[in-house]
Each structure stands twice: as C-alpha cells, then as structure tokens.
Design a protein around this motif. Sequence first.
Motif: not given
Length: 541
Positions: A371-379, A437-438
């Motif tokens: 979720s959030g920016e960490s979710g984008g980094l995960n994906e 972004t988040g």
Amino acid sequence: MTPRISRKTRVTGTVVVAAAALLAAGVTTGTAGAQPAEKGGSPLKLSASHRAELLRDASATKAQTAQELGLGAQEKLVVKDVVKDVDGTTHTRYERTYAGLPVLGGDMVVHTAKGGAIKGTTKATQKSLKVASTTPKIAPQAAQQSAQGVATKTIGAKKATAQTARKVVWAASGTPVLAYETVVNSVRKDGTPSKLHVITDANTGKKLFQFDAIHTGKGESEYSGTVDLGTTKKGSSYTLTDGGRGGHVTTNLSNGSSGSGTPFTSPDDNWGNGKPDNPQTAAVDAHYGAALTWDYYKNVHGRTGIKGDGVGASSRVHYGDNYVNAFWDDSCFCMTYGDGEGNNAPLTAIDVAAHEMSHGVTSATANLIYSGESGGLNEGTSDIFGTSVEFYANNPADPGDYLIGEKININGDGTPLRYMDKPSKDGQSQDSWDSNTGNLDPHYSSGVANHFFYLLSEGSGAKDINGVHYDSPTADGSKVTGIGRDKAEQIWFKALSEYMTSNTDYKAAREATVKAATDLYGADSAEVKGVESAWTGVAVN
C-alpha cells in the motif's frame, strides 16, 4: 526417488499481466547476469546450511544485540533473514515484539562488521517504541466486525470471514499505538481469493490501515517451445517435482479454488503437447518458469530459493472457472494460475512465475507493505525481476525487453500492459514521483521504480534494444547515462535485501540504492553517480 530431466516438453503460452503479476515468457535455458567484481560489498553465495548457521548465531545473541542498540526493556528481537558480504559484513533482518506483542512496522536491519561490531542500522521507524497501555478499550470482536465491513465495502468481498483479531503494536506510520490486526478471508468479484489485513486502533476502533496479502495479475499463456524440466520418478511414473530446485512441485487444481491440488504424472517423462487442450501444457509452462526463476536468483544473486533456505515453492494450475488471473500467496508459499477466458488460455509463462515468485522474495526480505509508496516499490520489484528473468532466459523466440506483457494483447490492439522506459504510455502509470504517488494503486505507482530501473540500466533518450525502440524521458530534461542492466539488478537486489524495510518509500529507496551501489562499486564510482542521476530523472531527490 531419482530426479530426471525430460527430453521433450512442448509448451505454449501467451501471457497477460494485470495489476500485480508479470507476464511475458521465455523459453530456453539462460545464462547468469554479470556479477560485480569481488569487492567487499558483494554478497556471498550462502548455502542453505551456512545461512541456517548464521541465523542460529543471530538468534543466540539477539538479547545482547537489543541491549547494544539501546532498545527498551519490553522490546525483543526476532531474527528473520541474514545476508553476508565478501568482507565479512553481516546484514541481519529482525522483527520486533513489545511486551510480547508483534510490532507491525518495527522491523530493522542490523549491519555488523566482521569482528562483530555494529556498523549501523536501517529501521522501518525512528519513533520510540512504547504505548501507554497494552490493555485495549474495545473488544477484539468489534475489530473483527469492523474489518469484515471494510472488506465488503472496499473490495466487494464475497463470503467474507474474519479471523480472530490479534493484538499488535502498529508502528508503520505515525506514533506507535496499540491495535488489532484482523485478516478477512474472502473472494473478490473476479474470483481472486483475498486475505485482507485490516489494522484497527484498539482504543478508538478507527481503521488505521489495510492491505491485501494476495498479489494478483492477469494474462494469457505464451508459446514457449520445447524445454527441459526437473522431474522425479516415483514408482513406474514421473511427477512434476523438481528435486534439483528444492522440491518445487506443480499440481492440478482441476478448476477448483482450494486445496493443494493433485500431482501431474507421466509414464514416460514427456509432458504436454503445446496446446491448452492438454492439461499438462499449462503445468509445463508453470514448472519451467519456476525453475528458471529459481536459477536466476541462485546464479545471479546467490539466493537459493525464495526464502534463501533451499526450499522450493509450489505452483497450482487450472484454478477456478474462466479465471483470468494469477497470484502469489505467502500462506501456501505458492503461485496459482487460472486458465483464462473460456478456460482456453492458461496464464502460465516465465514472466508470470518470475513476477509472482519475486513477491515471495520481497516478503521474505524487506516485506514492503502493499500500500502507498512501499506498495509501488513492492510491485515495481516484481516487474524489475520479472524483466530480469526474461533477459536471463535468453530466448531467441522472445528476446528480453523492457515491455511488460508485450505478448498478451490484453488491450486488444497488440500493445503491452506496461512500459518501463516511459510508464505513462499505458495511460495510468507514473513516469516520475509526485506528492500523489502514495495514493495510487501499487500497479501504477510502480511506474516510478520501473522507470528508474530502465534509466539506470539503459539511460535516457532514444535507442533500440533487441529490436524494440525506446525513448525514455526524464523529469527535469537531464541526460542519464545507463550503467548496464546487470549492475542495476545487483544494486536493486542488495538494496531490497539489506537496506529496505517494510515501509520504505521512494526517498528511502533512493538512499538504499545509493548505499548498495557504494558497497558494491565504491563511493565515487560511476555506478553511484548513475543511481543518483536515475533517481533525479524520476524526480526522487
């Protein structure tokens, strides 16, 4: 049982990706990417037994480590993962507990020199870990009921069942508070299973956070040609059990949606016919994709298995009825693939396996919250390593590229699902970071990470690679010179496994990759400068 390699195995595929999976394909045996020179910061290739020994050592000294770090009397460390570098530096990843309660967002990595001295720490939160009381003001049943309502409202959950709420300390955002974590098991409208984690303030009943543990992606299978498979002879027949890769097994769900599935068998160790009307064909694609992904992580990054413990995952094919999706699930340590529209286009391909298995690697290392920016980094991490595996496959029928899902035609016009050189070409992803972004779905905020990786690998501007034309812009119009994909992969993996934590955002990802590049190539190296300029190119400063 004796592992065997099949002589002929025909595989067909076309894959589609969607939100979380990757999809493309690959086919033949690949060659490992280039390793950095054996500098002090280069990770050692740990055997499963050596890694286990390091984990035992860390567990035996965790109380002393907590004391040296100045943690509070009610805090304890739980060892999760370990990486060791050539120079003897050890990076040990810990979860934390507080008064016996799990701390969500309290994870950290402790960096220890060869002699045992602590060189530094990377923490998910810099806040002091304490709460006024561990006695909640609301009952766990109230949290469960609220979480079930959240699942129904936010994801349209069907057959939602909330597990017993567990008491935790929530430290992933803001000041740590006493909370409940409730997992709601359900099914989304498209048939995808859901394990929605809902975090509720244990004193006010307010929802603090939510994320789904099931990471999904859509696609159609892709032609993969004749491939070798790791199989095992059992009695007079063979099974799709890869003894050379941790016992990875591929099973048949027979269009069901639960259970571990039944083993595929063959009397002569020949599998499938290259067409979706043969149930074994999808299994061949999935099994081979998993094998190639295992080989990539082992040969390129020195990680044996998703968790680094030498244990294989599993793949389940023929999930559901007309299910156009694929997903990774930590709870079963497995990848699951549907058969697509009309049960005639299985979503099995190398890119899918690589993308989904990489969600597992992320979970076992930084555990980036989805979720959030960490979710984008995960994906983005799954896109990065899915693309890396496609290049690693070195398949002349499907050369490596920076297009996600280019073989699947999910848009109906032959265009890819995502573009790493200019993510916004898909109409939804971001080329560069901004204050919103988040708030985006992780599949679209991942564009920032994907674009960074492309710029770091290849640089900005127009160029042709393996017959594909790219033209990558930068946020400020600056020129970025790439350092090469092989080095970019090494930097991203080291950052993920040693310097990222559960709530790393894009600014922290910049710091993590700069540290990783410094360890690998030196503080004043062209590689460090390349990392910095690539992040600037996507407006992460």
